[in-house]
Write a protein that holds these residues in place. Structure first.
Motif, PDB file in Angstrom:
ATOM      1  N   ALA A  69       3.374   2.321  -1.955  1.00  0.00           N
ATOM      2  CA  ALA A  69       3.582   2.889  -3.291  1.00  0.00           C
ATOM      3  C   ALA A  69       2.313   3.574  -3.790  1.00  0.00           C
ATOM      4  O   ALA A  69       2.373   4.616  -4.448  1.00  0.00           O
ATOM      5  N   GLU A  70       1.172   3.017  -3.434  1.00  0.00           N
ATOM      6  CA  GLU A  70      -0.099   3.577  -3.885  1.00  0.00           C
ATOM      7  C   GLU A  70      -0.379   4.958  -3.278  1.00  0.00           C
ATOM      8  O   GLU A  70      -1.165   5.723  -3.804  1.00  0.00           O
ATOM      9  N   THR A  71       0.281   5.277  -2.183  1.00  0.00           N
ATOM     10  CA  THR A  71       0.082   6.590  -1.554  1.00  0.00           C
ATOM     11  C   THR A  71       0.857   7.689  -2.269  1.00  0.00           C
ATOM     12  O   THR A  71       0.664   8.861  -1.991  1.00  0.00           O
ATOM     13  N   GLY A  72       1.763   7.287  -3.179  1.00  0.00           N
ATOM     14  CA  GLY A  72       2.596   8.269  -3.860  1.00  0.00           C
ATOM     15  C   GLY A  72       3.920   8.509  -3.145  1.00  0.00           C
ATOM     16  O   GLY A  72       4.743   9.292  -3.590  1.00  0.00           O
ATOM     17  N   GLY A 100       0.785  -1.231   0.000  1.00  0.00           N
ATOM     18  CA  GLY A 100       0.000   0.000   0.000  1.00  0.00           C
ATOM     19  C   GLY A 100       0.814   1.277   0.000  1.00  0.00           C
ATOM     20  O   GLY A 100       0.283   2.350  -0.298  1.00  0.00           O
TER      21      GLY A 100
END
Length: 149
Positions: free
Chosen positions: A15-18, A13
């Protein structure tokens, strides 16, 4: 067996946060280096000091029976050397914090007016001096692989 320390990019998760893990390049005395080599060089300089002897190994409970009751985060230069070898340190600051923990543990346990505190002070000075030769430069992740404009 080598201990595998995953990088933050592998946390589900994240990487998905930026979030982008900061990257650094290193120079020692102006020469390009890796973090591992830079840390080895700093540690080698500390190990050359005549004041390093109290910090080479973990504190012996036979000599200081209450040490581990007083000091919650023990640290010694052998442990730091092992951490360098397994790639534990991801930044210069983490390494520096462990060396400073050696110094602060010594002062917390022994006080200020004794041979151990004198040695701790000299190691602290040596670390400060040696770190002036190491440059840590954050790499802009947006610039990596970007075409020159």
């Amino acid at each position: 067996s080598k201990l595998s320390i995953p990088s933050a990019e592998h946390i589900p998760g994240l990487a998905e946060t930026g979030f982008v893990m900061p990257r650094y390049t290193y120079r020692v005395n102006g020469e390009a280096s890796t973090l591992s080599l830079a840390l080895k060089q700093v540690l080698e300089e500390l190990l050359r000091s005549e004041h390093v002897w109290p910090f080479l190994q973990p504190v012996d409970v036979a000599e200081a029976p209450d040490y581990y009751e007083i000091i919650n985060q023990p640290m010694d230069l052998n442990k730091i050397q092992r951490r360098i070898a397994i790639g534990y340190y991801r930044t210069l600051r983490l390494f520096e914090a462990d060396v400073r923990r050696v110094v602060s543990n010594c002062r917390s346990y022994n006080g200020e007016d004794n041979q151990y505190a004198l040695c701790a002070g000299e190691i602290d000075k040596c670390l400060n001096h040696t770190l002036t030769c190491v440059e840590e430069v954050r790499v802009d992740p947006m610039a990596v692989g970007a075409p020159a404009g």
